[in-house]
Design a protein around this motif. Structure first.
Motif, PDB file in Angstrom:
ATOM      1  N   ASN A  54      -3.754   5.153 -10.193  1.00 37.07           N
ATOM      2  CA  ASN A  54      -4.428   3.873  -9.613  1.00 37.07           C
ATOM      3  C   ASN A  54      -4.697   2.751  -8.796  1.00 37.07           C
ATOM      4  O   ASN A  54      -3.648   1.402  -8.760  1.00 37.07           O
ATOM      5  N   SER A  55      -5.180   2.920  -7.227  1.00 39.51           N
ATOM      6  CA  SER A  55      -4.474   1.770  -6.054  1.00 39.51           C
ATOM      7  C   SER A  55      -5.374   0.629  -6.723  1.00 39.51           C
ATOM      8  O   SER A  55      -5.009  -0.417  -6.485  1.00 39.51           O
ATOM      9  N   GLU A  56      -6.779   0.737  -7.162  1.00 43.27           N
ATOM     10  CA  GLU A  56      -7.401  -0.725  -7.707  1.00 43.27           C
ATOM     11  C   GLU A  56      -6.724  -0.931  -8.584  1.00 43.27           C
ATOM     12  O   GLU A  56      -6.545  -0.501  -9.977  1.00 43.27           O
ATOM     13  N   ALA A  57      -6.803  -2.462  -9.018  1.00 39.40           N
ATOM     14  CA  ALA A  57      -6.320  -3.288  -9.379  1.00 39.40           C
ATOM     15  C   ALA A  57      -7.337  -3.306 -10.562  1.00 39.40           C
ATOM     16  O   ALA A  57      -8.381  -3.463 -10.537  1.00 39.40           O
ATOM     17  N   LEU A  58      -6.877  -3.928 -12.276  1.00 43.01           N
ATOM     18  CA  LEU A  58      -7.288  -3.450 -13.795  1.00 43.01           C
ATOM     19  C   LEU A  58      -8.008  -5.192 -13.859  1.00 43.01           C
ATOM     20  O   LEU A  58      -6.804  -5.130 -13.896  1.00 43.01           O
ATOM     21  N   ASN A  59      -8.628  -5.196 -13.894  1.00 43.29           N
ATOM     22  CA  ASN A  59      -8.878  -6.513 -14.728  1.00 43.29           C
ATOM     23  C   ASN A  59      -9.470  -6.438 -16.456  1.00 43.29           C
ATOM     24  O   ASN A  59     -10.506  -5.797 -16.123  1.00 43.29           O
ATOM     25  N   THR A  61       2.686  -6.295 -11.776  1.00 44.92           N
ATOM     26  CA  THR A  61       2.169  -4.541 -11.082  1.00 44.92           C
ATOM     27  C   THR A  61       3.005  -3.589 -11.893  1.00 44.92           C
ATOM     28  O   THR A  61       4.032  -4.269 -12.448  1.00 44.92           O
ATOM     29  N   GLY A 121       0.727  -0.888  -0.104  1.00 42.87           N
ATOM     30  CA  GLY A 121      -0.301  -0.170  -0.190  1.00 42.87           C
ATOM     31  C   GLY A 121       0.510   1.475   0.407  1.00 42.87           C
ATOM     32  O   GLY A 121       0.295   2.221  -0.335  1.00 42.87           O
ATOM     33  N   THR A 139       0.231  -0.098 -10.341  1.00 38.33           N
ATOM     34  CA  THR A 139      -1.384  -0.399 -10.117  1.00 38.33           C
ATOM     35  C   THR A 139      -1.128  -2.180 -11.145  1.00 38.33           C
ATOM     36  O   THR A 139      -0.741  -2.141 -12.374  1.00 38.33           O
ATOM     37  N   SER A 140      -1.914  -2.791 -10.219  1.00 31.00           N
ATOM     38  CA  SER A 140      -1.840  -4.517 -10.306  1.00 31.00           C
ATOM     39  C   SER A 140      -3.334  -4.236 -11.984  1.00 31.00           C
ATOM     40  O   SER A 140      -3.871  -3.759 -11.400  1.00 31.00           O
TER      41      SER A 140
END
Lengths: 112, 113
Positions: free
Chosen positions: B7-12, B87, A40, B107-108
Motif C-alpha cells: 500500500n503506497s498510502e501511509a498508515l496512520n 517505512t 515512489g 508502506t509508511s
C-alpha cells in the motif's frame, strides 16, 4: 561493528563525470547487491554478484558497471553520470544461511 | 516478472493499536518472504523471514503471516509505539536459480501518541 560500509555518504557530481561508489563488507558473505532507491519507486536492483569473480545485471543496469575482485569489495561505477542517476544508492550483502540482507547506510548522489 | 504490491498510502494509527501492513505478489510463489524496516536517511534493517511452508512467524511484538494461496503476507505490530514509525518493506525470493531479492515499494507507518 561488523557490517557494510559505503562511501561517500553523499556527493554532488557534474554530468558526464565518472564516479565510483565504494562498498566493503566484513562478514565474508558471498552475495552482494547494489540498489538504487527513488521516491515512489522503491529499491531497484542495479547489479549483483553471487560470489567473487562473478557479476550479473539487475532490473536497471544501464549506465552502471560493477566488479568483484574479492569477497569484501563491490564497487559501483558510473562511467558518465547523467541527471537521471540522481538517487540514493544502497549496497547490501546476504547471509547464505539465514537469507537476511545487510544494508549499508547509503550513498546519496546528485548529478547536475 | 515478479510484481510486489504494498500500500503506497501511509498508515496512520494511534499508539497502542495494532498496525497491519500488506504485501501482495504475483506470478510466482516465493521460497520465502522477508520484512525490513527503513528509517529516513538509513538503510533497511531486517526484521523477519517467513518460509513458504510456514503460516505464521512471531518476534516480540511483530507477527508475520504468509498465505501462498492468496499470494499475500501480512505484517502486524501489536501495541504500537511512536518509535515504530518507519517505512516497512517486504522482499521476496523466487525458488530456484540465482537468488535475486526483489522489494516492494514499502508502506509508511505513522504511530500517533
Amino acid at each position: 561493528i561488523a557490517g557494510i560500509t559505503q562511501a561517500p555518504t553523499s556527493q554532488i557530481l557534474a554530468a558526464g563525470r565518472r564516479m565510483t561508489l565504494r562498498c566493503t563488507q566484513d562478514m565474508r558473505h558471498n552475495a552482494m547487491y547494489w540498489y538504487r532507491q527513488d521516491l515512489g519507486l522503491g529499491l531497484r536492483l542495479i547489479h549483483y554478484s553471487n560470489t567473487a569473480g562473478t557479476t550479473g545485471k539487475g532490473e536497471v543496469p544501464d549506465g552502471y558497471s560493477v566488479s568483484r575482485a574479492n569477497t569484501d569489495d563491490f564497487p559501483l561505477t558510473l562511467a558518465s553520470a547523467v541527471p537521471s542517476q540522481t538517487s540514493v544508492y544502497f549496497c547490501a550483502s546476504r547471509d547464505r544461511d539465514s537469507g537476511e540482507l545487510f544494508f549499508g547506510e547509503g550513498s546519496r548522489l546528485t548529478v547536475l | 516478472s515478479q510484481k510486489i504490491e504494498q500500500n503506497s498510502e501511509a498508515l496512520n494509527i494511534q499508539e497502542g493499536k495494532t498496525a497491519t501492513l500488506t504485501c501482495n505478489y504475483t506470478n510466482y510463489s516465493p521460497a520465502y518472504l522477508q520484512w525490513y524496516r527503513q528509517d529516513p536517511g538509513r538503510g533497511p534493517v531486517f526484521l523477519l523471514l517467513i518460509r513458504e511452508n510456514e503460516k505464521e512467524k512471531r518476534k516480540e511484538r511483530l507477527k508475520v503471516t504468509f498465505d501462498t494461496t492468496l499470494k499475500q503476507s501480512l505484517f502486524h505490530i501489536t501495541a504500537s509505539q511512536p518509535a515504530d514509525s518507519a517505512t516497512y518493506l517486504c522482499a521476496l525470493r523466487v525458488p530456484g536459480g540465482s537468488y535475486i531479492p526483489t522489494f516492494g515499494r514499502g508502506t509508511s507507518l505513522i504511530v500517533h501518541p
